[in-house]
Design a protein around this motif. Sequence first.
Motif, PDB file in Angstrom:
ATOM      1  N   ILE A 182       0.838  -1.209   0.000  1.00 13.59           N
ATOM      2  CA  ILE A 182       0.000   0.000   0.000  1.00 13.59           C
ATOM      3  C   ILE A 182       0.868   1.252   0.000  1.00 13.59           C
ATOM      4  O   ILE A 182       0.610   2.213  -0.739  1.00 13.59           O
ATOM      5  CB  ILE A 182      -0.936  -0.018   1.231  1.00 13.59           C
ATOM      6  N   LYS A 183       1.907   1.263   0.810  1.00 20.52           N
ATOM      7  CA  LYS A 183       2.773   2.438   0.895  1.00 20.52           C
ATOM      8  C   LYS A 183       3.451   2.715  -0.438  1.00 20.52           C
ATOM      9  O   LYS A 183       3.528   3.866  -0.887  1.00 20.52           O
ATOM     10  CB  LYS A 183       3.823   2.237   1.987  1.00 20.52           C
ATOM     11  N   ARG A 184       3.907   1.680  -1.093  1.00 18.98           N
ATOM     12  CA  ARG A 184       4.605   1.889  -2.356  1.00 18.98           C
ATOM     13  C   ARG A 184       3.644   2.260  -3.482  1.00 18.98           C
ATOM     14  O   ARG A 184       4.017   2.968  -4.407  1.00 18.98           O
ATOM     15  CB  ARG A 184       5.401   0.633  -2.698  1.00 18.98           C
ATOM     16  N   PHE A 185       2.415   1.784  -3.408  1.00 16.71           N
ATOM     17  CA  PHE A 185       1.419   2.242  -4.381  1.00 16.71           C
ATOM     18  C   PHE A 185       1.103   3.716  -4.158  1.00 16.71           C
ATOM     19  O   PHE A 185       0.967   4.492  -5.119  1.00 16.71           O
ATOM     20  CB  PHE A 185       0.137   1.406  -4.269  1.00 16.71           C
ATOM     21  N   GLU A 186       0.955   4.093  -2.895  1.00 16.16           N
ATOM     22  CA  GLU A 186       0.654   5.502  -2.607  1.00 16.16           C
ATOM     23  C   GLU A 186       1.813   6.417  -2.995  1.00 16.16           C
ATOM     24  O   GLU A 186       1.597   7.544  -3.451  1.00 16.16           O
ATOM     25  CB  GLU A 186       0.328   5.657  -1.127  1.00 16.16           C
ATOM     26  N   ASP A 187       3.045   5.928  -2.838  1.00 19.09           N
ATOM     27  CA  ASP A 187       4.221   6.723  -3.229  1.00 19.09           C
ATOM     28  C   ASP A 187       4.550   6.604  -4.707  1.00 19.09           C
ATOM     29  O   ASP A 187       5.491   7.245  -5.192  1.00 19.09           O
ATOM     30  CB  ASP A 187       5.439   6.279  -2.406  1.00 19.09           C
ATOM     31  N   LYS A 188       3.779   5.766  -5.430  1.00 20.68           N
ATOM     32  CA  LYS A 188       3.957   5.559  -6.875  1.00 20.68           C
ATOM     33  C   LYS A 188       5.398   5.133  -7.192  1.00 20.68           C
ATOM     34  O   LYS A 188       6.057   5.652  -8.091  1.00 20.68           O
ATOM     35  CB  LYS A 188       3.613   6.835  -7.644  1.00 20.68           C
ATOM     36  N   LEU A 189       5.833   4.116  -6.422  1.00 19.20           N
ATOM     37  CA  LEU A 189       7.179   3.608  -6.632  1.00 19.20           C
ATOM     38  C   LEU A 189       7.218   2.435  -7.605  1.00 19.20           C
ATOM     39  O   LEU A 189       8.289   2.031  -8.044  1.00 19.20           O
ATOM     40  CB  LEU A 189       7.777   3.161  -5.286  1.00 19.20           C
ATOM     41  N   PHE A 190       6.048   1.866  -7.940  1.00 18.42           N
ATOM     42  CA  PHE A 190       6.035   0.697  -8.796  1.00 18.42           C
ATOM     43  C   PHE A 190       6.068   1.096 -10.265  1.00 18.42           C
ATOM     44  O   PHE A 190       5.721   2.219 -10.643  1.00 18.42           O
ATOM     45  CB  PHE A 190       4.802  -0.168  -8.517  1.00 18.42           C
ATOM     46  N   VAL A 191       6.443   0.120 -11.098  1.00 10.92           N
ATOM     47  CA  VAL A 191       6.584   0.394 -12.529  1.00 10.92           C
ATOM     48  C   VAL A 191       5.235   0.527 -13.197  1.00 10.92           C
ATOM     49  O   VAL A 191       5.111   1.128 -14.264  1.00 10.92           O
ATOM     50  CB  VAL A 191       7.402  -0.734 -13.208  1.00 10.92           C
ATOM     51  N   ASN A 192       4.184  -0.056 -12.616  1.00  5.33           N
ATOM     52  CA  ASN A 192       2.863  -0.027 -13.243  1.00  5.33           C
ATOM     53  C   ASN A 192       2.113   1.236 -12.859  1.00  5.33           C
ATOM     54  O   ASN A 192       2.200   1.713 -11.732  1.00  5.33           O
ATOM     55  CB  ASN A 192       2.044  -1.243 -12.817  1.00  5.33           C
ATOM     56  N   GLU A 193       1.379   1.754 -13.800  1.00  6.10           N
ATOM     57  CA  GLU A 193       0.497   2.893 -13.544  1.00  6.10           C
ATOM     58  C   GLU A 193      -0.908   2.341 -13.305  1.00  6.10           C
ATOM     59  O   GLU A 193      -1.760   2.335 -14.181  1.00  6.10           O
ATOM     60  CB  GLU A 193       0.519   3.868 -14.723  1.00  6.10           C
ATOM     61  N   SER A 194      -1.115   1.833 -12.123  1.00  3.57           N
ATOM     62  CA  SER A 194      -2.369   1.155 -11.797  1.00  3.57           C
ATOM     63  C   SER A 194      -3.392   2.133 -11.274  1.00  3.57           C
ATOM     64  O   SER A 194      -3.037   3.176 -10.731  1.00  3.57           O
ATOM     65  CB  SER A 194      -2.114   0.066 -10.749  1.00  3.57           C
ATOM     66  N   PRO A 195      -4.657   1.819 -11.444  1.00  3.59           N
ATOM     67  CA  PRO A 195      -5.694   2.665 -10.865  1.00  3.59           C
ATOM     68  C   PRO A 195      -5.565   2.723  -9.354  1.00  3.59           C
ATOM     69  O   PRO A 195      -5.045   1.821  -8.708  1.00  3.59           O
ATOM     70  CB  PRO A 195      -6.993   1.952 -11.279  1.00  3.59           C
ATOM     71  N   GLY A 196      -6.027   3.812  -8.777  1.00  6.97           N
ATOM     72  CA  GLY A 196      -5.893   4.002  -7.342  1.00  6.97           C
ATOM     73  C   GLY A 196      -6.684   3.017  -6.512  1.00  6.97           C
ATOM     74  O   GLY A 196      -6.395   2.842  -5.324  1.00  6.97           O
ATOM     75  N   ASP A 197      -7.707   2.333  -7.105  1.00 10.26           N
ATOM     76  CA  ASP A 197      -8.517   1.438  -6.308  1.00 10.26           C
ATOM     77  C   ASP A 197      -7.782   0.173  -5.908  1.00 10.26           C
ATOM     78  O   ASP A 197      -8.251  -0.570  -5.049  1.00 10.26           O
ATOM     79  CB  ASP A 197      -9.816   1.080  -7.047  1.00 10.26           C
ATOM     80  N   VAL A 198      -6.615  -0.118  -6.493  1.00  6.29           N
ATOM     81  CA  VAL A 198      -5.835  -1.279  -6.064  1.00  6.29           C
ATOM     82  C   VAL A 198      -5.414  -1.109  -4.615  1.00  6.29           C
ATOM     83  O   VAL A 198      -5.406  -2.057  -3.833  1.00  6.29           O
ATOM     84  CB  VAL A 198      -4.611  -1.490  -6.990  1.00  6.29           C
ATOM     85  N   SER A 199      -5.066   0.104  -4.215  1.00  6.63           N
ATOM     86  CA  SER A 199      -4.716   0.363  -2.816  1.00  6.63           C
ATOM     87  C   SER A 199      -5.910   0.111  -1.901  1.00  6.63           C
ATOM     88  O   SER A 199      -5.750  -0.401  -0.784  1.00  6.63           O
ATOM     89  CB  SER A 199      -4.232   1.808  -2.647  1.00  6.63           C
ATOM     90  N   LEU A 200      -7.104   0.466  -2.379  1.00  7.41           N
ATOM     91  CA  LEU A 200      -8.302   0.193  -1.587  1.00  7.41           C
ATOM     92  C   LEU A 200      -8.527  -1.303  -1.443  1.00  7.41           C
ATOM     93  O   LEU A 200      -8.893  -1.791  -0.367  1.00  7.41           O
ATOM     94  CB  LEU A 200      -9.522   0.851  -2.230  1.00  7.41           C
ATOM     95  N   TYR A 201      -8.307  -2.044  -2.534  1.00  4.19           N
ATOM     96  CA  TYR A 201      -8.446  -3.492  -2.480  1.00  4.19           C
ATOM     97  C   TYR A 201      -7.453  -4.097  -1.480  1.00  4.19           C
ATOM     98  O   TYR A 201      -7.796  -4.978  -0.685  1.00  4.19           O
ATOM     99  CB  TYR A 201      -8.210  -4.109  -3.863  1.00  4.19           C
ATOM    100  N   LEU A 202      -6.205  -3.627  -1.535  1.00  7.42           N
ATOM    101  CA  LEU A 202      -5.199  -4.122  -0.605  1.00  7.42           C
ATOM    102  C   LEU A 202      -5.546  -3.751   0.831  1.00  7.42           C
ATOM    103  O   LEU A 202      -5.296  -4.527   1.764  1.00  7.42           O
ATOM    104  CB  LEU A 202      -3.828  -3.559  -0.977  1.00  7.42           C
ATOM    105  N   GLY A 203      -6.127  -2.568   1.020  1.00 13.01           N
ATOM    106  CA  GLY A 203      -6.570  -2.191   2.358  1.00 13.01           C
ATOM    107  C   GLY A 203      -7.647  -3.120   2.894  1.00 13.01           C
ATOM    108  O   GLY A 203      -7.689  -3.404   4.099  1.00 13.01           O
TER     109      GLY A 203
END
Length: 316
Positions: A188-209
């Motif tokens: 979740i932290k790395r998705f929020e910081d946009k550290l991953f190579v993929n430009e994923s929709p923001g709802d992936v973080s919600l799913y992980l939450g």
Amino acid sequence: MTDLLQQGIFWLDVLAPTEAEMRILSTVFHIHPLTMEDIETEETREKCELFKNYYFVSFRSHDNGNSNTADVEPINMYNVVMREGILTFHFQPTPHQHNVRRRIQYLKDFITLTPDWINYAIMDDITDYFAPLIQKVEFESDAIDQLVMVLKKSEQHDMLVRIGLCRKLVMALLKMLGSKVDVIKGLIKRFEDKLFVNESPGDVSLYLGDIQDHIITMLQNLNHYENMLSRAHSNYLAQISIEITQLSNTTNDVLNRMTVFATILLPMNVITGLFGMNVHVPGQNVESFAWFSSITGSLLLILMLGVIFAKRIGFF
């Protein structure tokens, strides 16, 4: 898979890869040697690592085939998530891949299918796979808590075995679920910081939450069941201690009574022992039962006085 190809991504699931296969996959997909080493050695530590062109997730499942024992066999699963697709590795057959493919079929018209979403779906299915074991622990804990104080002596050994097996299962589940929270938090932290190579929709973080909340709830329930079992174990031991104390008191009471009887009979044994075969007995030459009656009455009198004295001091 047709749906994945239509979305322009791929999903390659690899079961029990050999060293040669890992070398080929590493060359084709540019997998880092550290990732290859973790997969080949079946690294048990759950983690999330970020590399140049992908991120690597280690997330453990378990073998739920034998639900009658407290032994939970972990299954290591590894996901390599890239921009174009996802690689999944495992060394034992699991139902998660089939469940995720079926879920994609149901939701293909409502979601944007990405490698990140597939990685989330696999982790979510692994988490849900623990639910039957949590439910089993709940039922067993409630049953033990209700029965531990009303057991018959013949059932006590079985209850001790049940408590031990249930606590063993709880500890195994706590060990397997405890590290998953840190993996989800890292994702979740790395998705929020946009550290991953993929430009994923923001709802992936919600799913992980949602997965994180589910795991935390499971851990809280397991801790509650562990407290219940610990209390039941203590109650069981206390009940056994009380029964041992009661048995000891009963034994001591019997021994005290036997001691009193021996104390009462000892003087009579001494008196009768003085008149053996070679000893002159008073009144033996008198043709009358007066002497016999007197001696017998004296012995009975001593016996009655001893009984009265024992009752006075509380032995009877």
